[in-house]
Design an enzyme around this catalytic site. Structure first.
Site, PDB file in Angstrom:
ATOM      1  N   SER A 116       0.862  -1.189   0.000  1.00  0.00           N
ATOM      2  CA  SER A 116       0.000   0.000   0.000  1.00  0.00           C
ATOM      3  C   SER A 116       0.895   1.235   0.000  1.00  0.00           C
ATOM      4  CB  SER A 116      -0.961  -0.008   1.176  1.00  0.00           C
ATOM      5  OG  SER A 116      -0.427  -0.686   2.249  1.00  0.00           O
TER       6      SER A 116
ATOM      7  N   LYS B  38      -4.405   8.904  -8.372  1.00  0.00           N
ATOM      8  CA  LYS B  38      -4.711   7.772  -7.495  1.00  0.00           C
ATOM      9  C   LYS B  38      -6.205   7.491  -7.662  1.00  0.00           C
ATOM     10  CE  LYS B  38      -3.907   6.027  -2.859  1.00  0.00           C
ATOM     11  NZ  LYS B  38      -5.220   5.482  -2.525  1.00  0.00           N
TER      12      LYS B  38
ATOM     13  N   CYS C  48     -12.434   3.865  36.081  1.00  0.00           N
ATOM     14  CA  CYS C  48     -12.020   3.153  37.303  1.00  0.00           C
ATOM     15  C   CYS C  48     -11.654   4.099  38.433  1.00  0.00           C
ATOM     16  CB  CYS C  48     -10.846   2.220  37.005  1.00  0.00           C
ATOM     17  SG  CYS C  48      -9.308   3.112  36.724  1.00  0.00           S
TER      18      CYS C  48
HETATM   19  S1  IVH Z   1       0.788   2.167  -6.746  1.00  0.00           S
HETATM   20  C1  IVH Z   1       3.485  -0.158  -4.319  1.00  0.00           C
HETATM   21  N1  IVH Z   1      -0.648   3.772  -8.225  1.00  0.00           N
HETATM   22  O1  IVH Z   1      -4.022   2.739  -3.973  1.00  0.00           O
HETATM   23  C2  IVH Z   1       2.526   0.790  -4.821  1.00  0.00           C
HETATM   24  N2  IVH Z   1      -1.729   2.598  -6.473  1.00  0.00           N
HETATM   25  O2  IVH Z   1      -3.037   3.027  -1.202  1.00  0.00           O
HETATM   26  C3  IVH Z   1       1.169   0.252  -4.887  1.00  0.00           C
HETATM   27  N3  IVH Z   1      -4.122   3.001  -6.309  1.00  0.00           N
HETATM   28  O3  IVH Z   1      -3.706  -0.633  -3.235  1.00  0.00           O
HETATM   29  C4  IVH Z   1       0.220   0.947  -5.630  1.00  0.00           C
HETATM   30  N4  IVH Z   1      -4.275   4.384  -8.006  1.00  0.00           N
HETATM   31  O4  IVH Z   1      -4.984  -0.098  -5.375  1.00  0.00           O
HETATM   32  C5  IVH Z   1      -0.642   2.923  -7.184  1.00  0.00           C
HETATM   33  N5  IVH Z   1      -1.809   5.191  -9.631  1.00  0.00           N
HETATM   34  C6  IVH Z   1      -1.800   4.355  -8.608  1.00  0.00           C
HETATM   35  C7  IVH Z   1      -2.972   4.028  -7.891  1.00  0.00           C
HETATM   36  C8  IVH Z   1      -2.886   3.147  -6.817  1.00  0.00           C
HETATM   37  C9  IVH Z   1      -4.947   3.743  -7.048  1.00  0.00           C
HETATM   38  C10 IVH Z   1      -4.512   2.173  -5.142  1.00  0.00           C
HETATM   39  C11 IVH Z   1      -3.942   0.779  -5.194  1.00  0.00           C
HETATM   40  C12 IVH Z   1      -3.298   0.541  -3.860  1.00  0.00           C
HETATM   41  C13 IVH Z   1      -3.752   1.706  -3.060  1.00  0.00           C
HETATM   42  C14 IVH Z   1      -2.633   2.103  -2.122  1.00  0.00           C
END
Ligand code: IVH
Length: 676
Positions: A83, A118, A409
């Site tokens: 993540s 993202k 308590c």
């Molecule tokens: S990179 C090691 N790129 O966000 C890096 N994740 O908070 C892993 N996500 O589980 C992910 N858009 O499902 C990456 N452009 C993007 C993303 C992305 C959405 C989600 C992904 C991950 C989560 C992490």
């Protein structure tokens, strides 16, 4: 029943399910037990089974994210799905970049980052062998996910065969399954579904047992990474994704390269301003170090890569009223004021509680019951209060009094030097702390027992079924009492027992973490557990006669601070705690985690670095040595196997020579790395 009534009934149950989903997943404050929730779901299932034609469009949403569901076949990802850490502002980005430079030893010039939005969807791992799609798996808990291959084959945008003559033998392509806002609105309007937002709609549509339902849903996919890739001629992330595009895999049209933090800020502002032009929900941007060799060197810490960060969009705000201020006592005795709010929708999520963090903040912001306040919600974090909206015409209630005694308590409250948090001194006497520890023990990050959440623990504790962790493990002794409780029955009882029997096979690090000892989080628990070759050895070290020796042993662990060592030793000093650990070791099946590292010349060796290294930072040297199976310590002793020294090594080198410990120069160390 007539058709209209059936539809109305189903709609009403579905609304209730969605309401409770929101409380459970978004607000983390469920109002009903898991058993009651399951009852609602099965009521809807039965209604649907009896009226398949009328209710053919009704969707029964199962859990989103988290542990893989038993309804799907489980699959261990060839490489773990990580993540992301979050950055909210420029300072956070600078901090991220500083860490990258520090880790790599400040010798990198022209560092580049890729950038993409993202996407707010569900992550998916696609496995292609010789260019053919063989598996589609949800993220699950990052290590094990659910097989949804047949479902994802219905998504038009995911090619079943890669458009290349020369595909890698095996590749894991990772990305996001999502729904556009327009498709989501149309779906809710034209069918009987009632999803709260596009993300839930995508999750609910993907995780269907009947692939025909998935096929009827407008799902889309965009790739944003990869795991295993056994042949990659590219040396950057960006170029690898361009290859994906050539092969027919959708990638973000906004994928770009940025060269500095000021470029990141500018890009972020532009995308935020124009985010309505992007047809699907995004909640920020993701930056990744573009060079793949640097990504490998940076590796990851905990569950997040050191080479990537999510730059979230600013939070959403709203105004509401504080109905009441409650005080929560945590498992380590910390007292936290919590505002109970008149529920309000903030950016699509119903918010009813806000944290006030600590009493200093309450005082500083002069927050009182009855006040109208501006609240802020960012991502999944608990909303908080920005400020009070002053109203001169309204008489305010008096200031909230900082308690001098624990509300549970009555023990005296203490405040430690350099801490803002106030704590109940009751410790083992405080029932609030005791019950919070039990909740932590069964929680997702600890034992993760299905069907046993906060509400159930509260109830079992109240009726005196459980008092200690081991009582939870032995709960089957109370079968008759439990199945008679409201909301319980054979089914929910059996599920809990099944989960306990499964989860009591546990690694020592997890068990130590599950005890909920102050300063012993997941990372420190792993550091501690990693120092015992067997459970028998661990047991020996627990005894009172070895307490001081244990402290010295723990003090040697690199990365484990003195507060954690003190806290762990203090914990054991209470006889009841010692007895409890001993009992847990007896009734659970505890094992030592064997990390799957390849055998190297330094596997199982205890290594100490000293002096300044020229080719890499100390952090990278440590992480590399650990990846190769060594244990890195911070002080020298007879049990140290190798001392690796750089410039100006100081007294540790002479001590090593005196103790006849093997020494290695930085050159010898880097040669060893090249050989491995
Ligand atoms: S990179 C090691 N790129 O966000 C890096 N994740 O908070 C892993 N996500 O589980 C992910 N858009 O499902 C990456 N452009 C993007 C993303 C992305 C959405 C989600 C992904 C991950 C989560 C992490």
């Amino acid at each position: 029943m007539n058709t209209k009534k059936i539809k109305l009934d189903a709609d009403s149950i579905l609304k209730q399910i969605n309401y409770h989903n929101n409380l459970y997943y978004n607000l983390d404050s469920p109002e009903i037990s898991d058993a009651k929730y399951d009852e609602l779901v099965s009521k809807l299932r039965v209604l649907k089974e009896k009226n398949p034609e009328i209710l053919k469009n009704i969707d029964i949403l199962t859990k989103i994210g988290g542990e893989p569901s038993a309804q799907f076949t489980k699959f261990t990802h060839p490489t773990r799905m990580l993540s992301l850490d979050n950055a909210m502002d420029e300072d956070d980005l600078e901090n991220f970049e500083k860490k990258v430079f520090n880790f790599l030893g400040n010798k990198i010039s022209n560092l580049e980052y890729s950038v993409e939005p993202k996407i707010d969807g569900i992550s998916l791992n696609l496995i292609y062998e010789n260019g053919h799609l063989v598996e589609g798996v949800t993220r699950g808990n990052g290590e094990v996910g659910e097989v949804v291959t047949e479902n994802i084959k219905t998504i038009k945008e995911i090619p079943k065969k890669l458009n290349t003559k020369n595909p890698p033998n095996k590749i894991e392509i990772r990305g996001e399954v999502f729904m556009t806002r327009k498709d989501f609105n149309l779906l809710n309007k034209n069918s009987n579904t009632n999803f709260a937002n596009p993300r839930n709609a995508a999750a609910g549509s993907l995780r269907q047992l009947d692939k025909k339902i998935t096929a009827s849903r407008p799902l889309k996919f965009i790739a944003h990474g990869f795991g295993i890739i056994d042949k990659n001629s590219n040396d950057t992330y960006y170029n690898t994704l361009l290859d994906f595009k050539k092969w027919g895999i959708p990638i973000s049209p906004k994928l770009n390269i940025l060269k500095s933090i000021s470029e990141m800020i500018k890009f972020h502002e532009d995308i935020f301003k124009n985010r309505n032009d992007i047809p699907y929900d995004i909640d920020g941007l993701v930056y990744k170090v573009n060079n793949l060799e640097l990504q490998t060197r940076l590796g990851f810490v905990g569950k997040s890569p050191r080479w990537a960060i999510a730059h979230k969009f600013a939070a959403e705000t709203a105004v509401t009223e504080i109905e009441k201020i409650d005080i929560q006592v945590g498992r380590t005795g910390a007292l936290t004021p919590v505002a109970r709010l008149k529920p309000i929708n903030v950016g699509g999520v119903l918010v009813a509680n806000a944290t006030l963090h600590n009493f200093e903040e309450l005082e500083k912001k002069d927050i009182r019951e009855g006040d109208r306040v501006l609240i802020e919600r960012a991502g999944d974090v608990i909303p908080y209060i920005i400020e009070v909206i002053q109203d001169k015409n309204k008489k305010r209630k008096s200031k909230f009094k900082v308690p001098t005694n624990c509300p549970e308590c009555n023990s005296i409250i203490i405040k430690e030097k350099d801490e803002v948090v106030i704590r109940c001194s009751g410790d083992l006497k405080c029932s609030a702390q005791e019950v919070e520890r039990l909740k932590h023990f069964v929680s997702k990050t600890a034992l993760d027992i299905d069907g046993l959440g906060e509400k159930q623990i509260d109830l079992f504790y109240q009726i005196k079924l459980i008092k200690s962790f081991s009582d939870i493990i032995k709960i089957k002794n109370y079968k008759n009492k439990i199945i008679d409780l409201e909301g319980w029955g054979d089914l929910s009882y059996n599920n809990v027992i099944k989960s306990i029997e499964l989860k009591k096979n546990i690694y020592l690090s997890k068990l130590i973490y599950a005890l909920g000892i102050r300063h012993i989080g997941e990372k420190n628990a792993k550091l501690i557990a990693g120092n015992f070759p067997s459970i028998d050895d661990f047991k020996e070290w627990l005894s009172e006669s070895k307490r001081e020796a244990l402290k010295s042993k723990l003090n040697e662990i690199d990365g484990l601070g003195p507060k954690a060592v003190e806290s762990f030793a203090n914990y054991l000093a209470h006889k009841s705690n010692f007895d409890e650990i001993t009992e847990l070791l007896k009734i659970c099946n505890v094992s030592i985690e064997t990390i799957n590292v390849k055998q190297t010349k330094i596997s199982n060796k205890t290594i100490l670095f000293t002096g300044s290294l020229n080719t890499m930072s100390r952090a990278e040297a440590k992480a590399t040595a650990e990846r190769m199976g060594a244990k890195v310590v911070s002080s020298i002793s007879k049990s140290t196997d190798i001392l690796i020294y750089g410039d100006k090594p100081g007294s540790k080198l002479s001590k090593a020579i005196e103790l006849k410990i093997k020494t290695m120069t930085e050159d010898e160390w880097t040669t060893l790395l090249k050989e491995s």
